[in-house]
Design a protein around this motif. Structure first.
Motif, short mmCIF file in Angstrom:
data_model
loop_
_atom_site.label_atom_id
_atom_site.label_comp_id
_atom_site.label_asym_id
_atom_site.label_seq_id
_atom_site.Cartn_x
_atom_site.Cartn_y
_atom_site.Cartn_z
N GLU A 439 0.86 -1.13 0.02
CA GLU A 439 0.07 0.11 -0.03
C GLU A 439 0.69 1.38 0.14
O GLU A 439 0.47 2.40 -0.56
CB GLU A 439 -0.95 0.01 1.23
N ALA A 440 2.02 1.11 0.72
CA ALA A 440 2.67 2.55 0.79
C ALA A 440 3.58 2.68 -0.48
O ALA A 440 3.59 3.75 -0.96
CB ALA A 440 3.92 2.29 1.94
N LEU A 442 2.19 1.71 -3.16
CA LEU A 442 1.22 2.04 -4.35
C LEU A 442 0.90 3.50 -4.16
O LEU A 442 0.44 4.28 -5.19
CB LEU A 442 -0.17 1.27 -4.08
N LYS A 443 0.81 3.96 -2.69
CA LYS A 443 0.71 5.38 -2.67
C LYS A 443 1.84 6.23 -3.29
O LYS A 443 1.57 7.30 -3.84
CB LYS A 443 0.64 5.57 -1.17
N GLU A 444 3.15 5.81 -3.13
CA GLU A 444 4.08 6.50 -3.93
C GLU A 444 4.01 6.60 -5.29
O GLU A 444 4.07 7.48 -6.12
CB GLU A 444 5.40 5.68 -3.21
N ASN A 446 1.34 6.32 -7.07
CA ASN A 446 0.20 7.34 -7.45
C ASN A 446 0.48 8.78 -7.50
O ASN A 446 0.09 9.46 -8.50
CB ASN A 446 -0.99 7.01 -6.63
N GLU A 447 1.38 9.06 -6.26
CA GLU A 447 1.86 10.33 -6.26
C GLU A 447 2.72 10.85 -7.36
O GLU A 447 2.59 12.11 -7.79
CB GLU A 447 2.48 10.49 -4.91
N ASN A 460 -6.97 -4.52 1.47
CA ASN A 460 -6.37 -3.26 1.79
C ASN A 460 -6.02 -2.57 0.71
O ASN A 460 -6.21 -1.16 0.54
CB ASN A 460 -5.20 -3.33 2.99
N LEU A 461 -5.59 -2.98 -0.25
CA LEU A 461 -5.27 -2.48 -1.70
C LEU A 461 -6.41 -2.13 -2.51
O LEU A 461 -6.37 -0.91 -3.30
CB LEU A 461 -4.11 -3.41 -2.54
N PHE A 464 -7.72 0.77 -0.76
CA PHE A 464 -6.93 2.02 -0.91
C PHE A 464 -7.24 2.53 -2.59
O PHE A 464 -7.50 3.91 -2.53
CB PHE A 464 -5.62 1.55 -0.88
N LYS A 467 -10.67 4.66 -2.50
CA LYS A 467 -10.68 5.68 -1.63
C LYS A 467 -9.67 6.93 -2.11
O LYS A 467 -9.94 8.15 -1.88
CB LYS A 467 -10.15 5.72 -0.38
N ASN A 468 -8.76 6.74 -3.13
CA ASN A 468 -7.86 7.63 -3.61
C ASN A 468 -7.97 7.69 -4.98
O ASN A 468 -8.36 6.90 -5.95
CB ASN A 468 -6.33 6.91 -3.69
#
Length: 797
Positions: A439-440, A442-444, A446-447, A460-461, A464, A467-468
């Motif tokens: 998840e961390a 994936l967040k990076e 996406n940013e 959890n993915l 995520f 929500k994003n």
């Protein structure tokens, strides 16, 4: 540009695509080229290569055979030919001749007609000229089968003629000796053979002393001797000498030919490069033809917009097996860039993810791809993939450690021009910790605005992604009734792993499955269902919002259209009043003739005072009519529509949408003059006065309603296609005829009848002069004498 890991082509199976291309190539240079296809990132270069392959594929579809044939590498031959006084071998010349023949056929293929059908392929040859002298020079020495021509030189022709004569003489002597020796029983059943390039008799050993001649050889058993008889020794010697002369003459001819071709080695290298290029294009086109590949639309930046896409290798395999390949649509709209793909095992997640990567590699290598031609594909500068087991004994890495090394490299170089493909994201370690790290990452990603397709089973993915912004869930659909995967892909909703259903189908005992369900817990089992429900509700809200927005736009258009219709109605009311007054003005003009008659009578009676009164009375009546018409014209043509549009849009310009005030027909302005404009309405091009036009919006379907059509029909029905201008002055007649024809054009009349009388022909010429200003007239002529003759002009529109 980065393609990671090093074995990316193997991971995505692009190496198998290269192998298929290699099979389709005709020469070793083409096979070498397809193994080293460059990864292109320039849009123009990609589109150029795709067009080349598309046009060659078109020739295959049209059974229009492109004249390519097998060829060999000339690099070594041309290198040796560059050496001064070097004599190229016959085999080298055959290889060069094969290339020249094929290139000559390629140039002949592009007839003027084919140059239009295959313009991109012809552009490859356009800057090159083919020197026929090269092929002709070789053709004078070598025949079509690659042998030295008998007439390559006069000397060679003489030598070969002598050799032929000697061989015929030898044959005659041999036949005579055979009859003699055979009757004596001195020959074996084989009679004769060839030894040391000479014809010899096959003689049993016990008779070899009976034949005078040279023994050239004996059989392995020693029972047979091969003897050249004495009568043919001299003939064979002559043939040998002539053959030596032939070899020397051929060497001289080849030396001369080598000198002739030496200055053209750069051109021949260029021909070889072109032939290799066409070979690669042909291989791509033949493979595209087999997999029904198309040329998608190419976008400059990164983009995912596949419609009806198929995995190329799976598609070819299923064709051979007679199976159907389920296509997929992967279109990301708005800010969405990453798809988190979930669903059951063996449901097609990994195949779809690999398909995205493989199709991207193929397209950016200049290959057509198996998808619908309306698909849109972007261009990526970097492609990263994390697929399969990353375990490395040499580097002392476990499976999960290997995956983390890949993720480190990915995060080091990933940006908005990167495509990421990750299979089973987060797996290989403890699910909770692995899911958190995934998840961390994936967040990076996406940013950093990365694009990608990621497969996972982790809830959890999926949450995520829900929500994003920038990330969207996707799933492979599962047939719960038959407990079987459908291999169908759907964007916008997460998929369940269906582990219990698949376990039940696999034959696991209910006791085991029930225990597993209890250990999983209701909350864990409900996450997927909750996500699906939330995703469905979100989609419903978005659909309703889109519907409301569309209806609001339609309502706004209807309101504006209603306002325009209201203005049209007001304009027509005033126009009708104006036409009535203009008709009255025409009647006044026609009364001039009667007035002139009265004036003549009064003059004859010498009653000047009465004549003055009549003239003054007519002038007053005409002045009042003109003032009324001018006022109505000002009211109709200057207010309110013109002021309304000038306030909003400004003056009419070329390219504007306009409509004619009388008929309501809408068209496009082609050009604008001082007082008129050329307007294109449907298939008709016409000149219309600016005062008869008003600006309009782009035509809408709602304007073609029955009410508007009925208004136009009623207006057309009320138009009188007869005009009488007898008695008018030429100046008055010009204006009346102009208004008459303008109204006829606006009301779509077919034929007009203008009565002007015969007299001296002044009004007839005036009418003709005015009609020449119109381009929309089909025919202008006079009827028969019994219908008015020269006194009437008929006009067909």
């Amino acid at each position: 540009m980065r393609l990671e890991p090093k074995d990316l082509y193997e991971k995505l199976e692009f190496d198998k695509i290269s192998a298929l291309l290699e099979k389709e190539c005709l020469g070793e240079l083409g096979k070498k080229a397809v193994k080293q296809l460059p990864f292109l990132i320039d849009k123009k270069q990609i589109e150029l290569q795709l067009k080349e392959v598309y046009e060659y594929k078109l020739s295959l579809s049209n059974s229009d055979r492109f004249p390519l044939a097998t060829y060999e590498d000339l690099a070594e031959d041309l290198k040796m030919l560059d050496i001064e006084d070097y004599v190229l071998s016959e085999e080298g010349f055959r290889r060069i001749n094969a290339v020249l023949v094929v290139m000559g056929d390629v140039f002949k293929f592009f007839t003027p007609e084919r140059q239009k059908i295959y313009p991109t392929l012809f552009d490859i040859l356009r800057p090159v000229t083919f020197d026929k002298a090269l092929a002709e020079a070789i053709g004078k020495v070598f025949d079509e089968e690659g042998g030295i021509r008998p007439d390559a030189s006069p000397e060679l022709q003489r030598i070969r003629r002598q050799i032929g004569n000697k061989e015929r003489e030898l044959d005659k002597v041999f036949r005579s000796l055979i009859n003699t020796y055979r009757s004596n029983g001195w020959l074996t059943d084989n009679v004769e053979s060839i030894r040391n390039n000479r014809r010899v008799f096959s003689v049993p050993s016990e008779h070899k002393r009976k034949i005078r001649g040279i023994i050239h050889d004996e059989s392995a058993t020693g029972r047979t001797a091969f003897i050249e008889p004495e009568p043919v020794i001299e003939i064979n010697n002559d043939i040998f000498d002539l053959q030596q002369d032939e070899r020397r003459e051929i060497w001289r001819i080849l030396k001369e030919l080598s000198a002739t071709l030496r200055p053209y080695t750069p051109s021949m290298r260029q021909y070889l490069q072109l032939l290799t290029r066409f070979d690669v294009i042909m291989a791509k086109a033949r493979l595209a033809y087999m997999m029904n590949a198309q040329m998608p639309k190419i976008k400059k930046g990164p983009h995912l917009g596949t419609e009806m896409g198929r995995h190329p290798l799976l598609y070819l395999k299923n064709i051979n097996l007679g199976r159907e390949t389920v296509p997929f649509d992967l279109q990301l709209f708005g800010d969405n860039r990453i798809v988190v793909l979930s669903g059951p095992n063996a449901g097609g997640k990994s195949i779809l993810m690999k398909s995205v990567g493989l199709l991207q590699l193929m397209m950016q290598s200049g290959m057509l791809v198996p998808m619908d031609e309306i698909s849109e594909m972007g261009i990526f500068e970097n492609i990263f993939a994390d697929i399969g087991d990353q375990q490395s004994i040499e580097d002392d890495l476990s499976t999960y450690s290997g995956r983390l090394v890949n993720m480190r490299n990915l995060l080091e170089f990933a940006d908005g021009k990167t495509l990421v493909l990750i299979d089973e994201f987060g797996s290989g370690t403890d699910p909770k910790m692995g899911g958190a790290i995934a998840e961390a990452i994936l967040k990076e990603l996406n940013e950093r605005k990365v694009y990608g397709v990621i497969t996972t089973h982790y809830s959890n993915l999926k949450m995520f992604a829900f929500k994003n912004k920038g990330i969207v869930n996707g799933s492979m659909l599962f047939d719960q009734e038959h407990l079987a995967p459908t291999y169908m892909f759907k964007v916008g909703r997460p998929g369940s792993s269906y582990a219990f259903e698949i376990g039940q189908k696999s034959g696991l005992s209910p006791r085991v499955l029930n225990y597993a369900r209890q250990r999983t817990g209701k909350n864990e089992m409900a996450v997927d269902e909750l996500l699906i429900d939330l995703q469905r509700e979100k989609k419903e809200v978005e659909d309703k919002l889109a519907t409301m927005t569309e209806r609001e736009k339609q309502l706004e258009k209807l309101i504006k259209n209603y306002e325009e219709l209201q203005r049209d109605l007001e304009y027509r009311r005033k126009k009708f009043k104006l036409e009535a007054k203009e008709q009255a003005l025409q009647e006044v003009a026609r009364d001039n003739k009667e007035l002139e008659r009265l004036v003549r009578e009064i003059r004859e009676e010498q009653n000047l005072e009465k004549a003055k009164q009549l003239v003054e009375q007519q002038r007053e009546e005409r002045k009042k009519a003109e003032e009324t018409v001018m006022a109505l014209q000002k009211e109709v043509y200057e207010t309110p529509a013109v002021q309304h549009w000038e306030a909003k849009k400004g003056s009419i310009q070329p390219g504007d949408f306009v409509k004619m005030r009388s008929g309501g027909a809408t068209g496009t302005v082609e050009s604008v003059g001082k007082n008129s404009a050329i307007v294109i309405i449907g298939q008709m091009r016409m000149t219309v006065k600016l005062r008869d036009l008003e600006q309009a919006r782009e035509p809408m379907d709602v304007r073609n309603t029955s009410s508007i059509q009925s208004d136009t029909v009623s207006q057309n029905a009320g138009f009188d296609n007869n005009l009488d201008i007898r008695g008018m002055t030429p100046q008055d007649a010009l204006k009346v005829v102009e208004d008459f024809v303008d109204r006829a054009l606006m009301t779509s009349a077919n034929q007009l009848r203008i009565v002007h009388g015969k007299g001296m022909g002044v009004l007839r010429n005036t009418v003709r002069e005015k009609l020449r200003e119109y381009r929309n007239l089909k025919q202008v002529y006079h009827p028969a004498n019994d219908e008015g003759g020269d006194g009437v002009t008929l006009v067909e529109l």
